[in-house]
Scaffold this motif. Structure first.
Motif, PDB file in Angstrom:
ATOM      1  N   TYR A  48     -21.108  24.046  16.830  1.00 48.74           N
ATOM      2  CA  TYR A  48     -21.620  25.000  17.537  1.00 48.74           C
ATOM      3  C   TYR A  48     -21.673  26.246  17.212  1.00 48.74           C
ATOM      4  CZ  TYR A  48     -16.789  25.490  19.092  1.00 48.74           C
ATOM      5  OH  TYR A  48     -15.499  25.666  18.959  1.00 48.74           O
ATOM      6  N   ARG A  58     -25.688  23.653  17.714  1.00 45.95           N
ATOM      7  CA  ARG A  58     -26.679  23.418  16.720  1.00 45.95           C
ATOM      8  C   ARG A  58     -27.805  22.515  16.912  1.00 45.95           C
ATOM      9  NH1 ARG A  58     -25.155  24.936  11.339  1.00 45.95           N
ATOM     10  NH2 ARG A  58     -26.799  24.288  10.024  1.00 45.95           N
ATOM     11  N   LYS A  62     -31.837  23.046  16.758  1.00 49.41           N
ATOM     12  CA  LYS A  62     -32.636  22.090  15.909  1.00 49.41           C
ATOM     13  C   LYS A  62     -33.846  21.646  16.516  1.00 49.41           C
ATOM     14  CE  LYS A  62     -31.175  18.492  13.606  1.00 49.41           C
ATOM     15  NZ  LYS A  62     -30.215  17.886  12.824  1.00 49.41           N
ATOM     16  N   LEU A  75     -32.707  25.451   8.867  1.00 49.41           N
ATOM     17  CA  LEU A  75     -31.215  25.975   9.751  1.00 49.41           C
ATOM     18  C   LEU A  75     -30.264  26.404   8.737  1.00 49.41           C
ATOM     19  CD1 LEU A  75     -30.441  26.312  12.751  1.00 49.41           C
ATOM     20  CD2 LEU A  75     -29.822  23.960  12.764  1.00 49.41           C
ATOM     21  N   THR A  77     -26.890  28.501   7.892  1.00 47.86           N
ATOM     22  CA  THR A  77     -25.652  29.193   8.752  1.00 47.86           C
ATOM     23  C   THR A  77     -24.661  29.557   7.935  1.00 47.86           C
ATOM     24  OG1 THR A  77     -24.942  26.859   9.530  1.00 47.86           O
ATOM     25  CG2 THR A  77     -26.258  27.868  10.829  1.00 47.86           C
ATOM     26  N   ASN A  81     -16.875  25.382  10.761  1.00 46.28           N
ATOM     27  CA  ASN A  81     -17.339  24.099  11.359  1.00 46.28           C
ATOM     28  C   ASN A  81     -16.164  23.171  11.594  1.00 46.28           C
ATOM     29  OD1 ASN A  81     -19.342  22.400  12.303  1.00 46.28           O
ATOM     30  ND2 ASN A  81     -19.763  21.288  10.506  1.00 46.28           N
TER      31      ASN A  81
END
Length: 127
Positions: A48, A58, A62, A75, A77, A81
Motif C-alpha cells: 500500500y 497498490r 492497478k 505502475l 513507485t 514495501n
C-alpha cells in the motif's frame, strides 16, 4: 497528470486519488503511467501507499488502471514495501532450470525492447 502535492494533506487521501484515476480516459493506443513517491508498506491485504489520510492499496490502483483498457499500464513507485506490523517476509527461492529457448515474457522484457530506461530512487548524495 494527477499531482497530489498541490495541497498535500487535503489531496493525500485514498478517495481523492482514486477519483482522479477514475477520471482518466485513455484511448486503446495510449500508455498510462502512475508514479508515486512517498511512504508505503505492506500488510495481510498487500502493498500500500501510506497517504496522509490512510492506506491506498497498490492492487486497487492497478485494477482501476488496467480496467481503462489502455495499451500499456506502468505502475512506478518509490516507497517502502516492508511489513508495518514487524512480520518478517522472505522472498521465494529461485530455482534455475535448463532452458533451450527464452520464454515469451523474457523475450518481451529483455530481447525485443530498444532504447534507454534510467530509473534511480535516490537523489545525488542520498544514501
Amino acid at each position: 497528470v494527477i499531482d497530489a502535492t498541490m495541497n498535500a494533506d487535503a489531496d493525500s487521501t485514498p478517495a481523492f486519488l482514486l477519483s482522479r484515476v477514475k477520471e482518466l480516459r485513455p484511448g486503446p493506443d495510449d500508455a498510462v503511467v502512475f508514479y508515486f513517491t512517498g511512504h508505503g508498506g505492506s500488510d495481510d491485504e498487500g502493498s500500500y501507499f501510506q497517504l496522509a489520510e490512510g492506506k491506498l492499496y497498490r492492487s486497487t490502483v492497478k485494477e482501476l488502471l488496467v480496467a481503462k483498457g489502455s495499451r500499456l499500464v506502468v505502475l512506478l513507485t518509490d516507497c517502502c514495501n516492508s511489513r508495518s506490523d514487524g512480520f518478517a517476509e522472505a522472498a521465494p527461492a529461485f530455482v534455475e532450470s535448463e532452458r533451450t529457448t527464452f520464454s515469451p515474457l523474457f523475450q518481451s522484457l529483455f530481447i525485443r525492447p530498444r532504447g534507454v530506461v534510467d530509473i534511480n530512487a535516490s537523489a545525488p548524495g542520498q544514501a
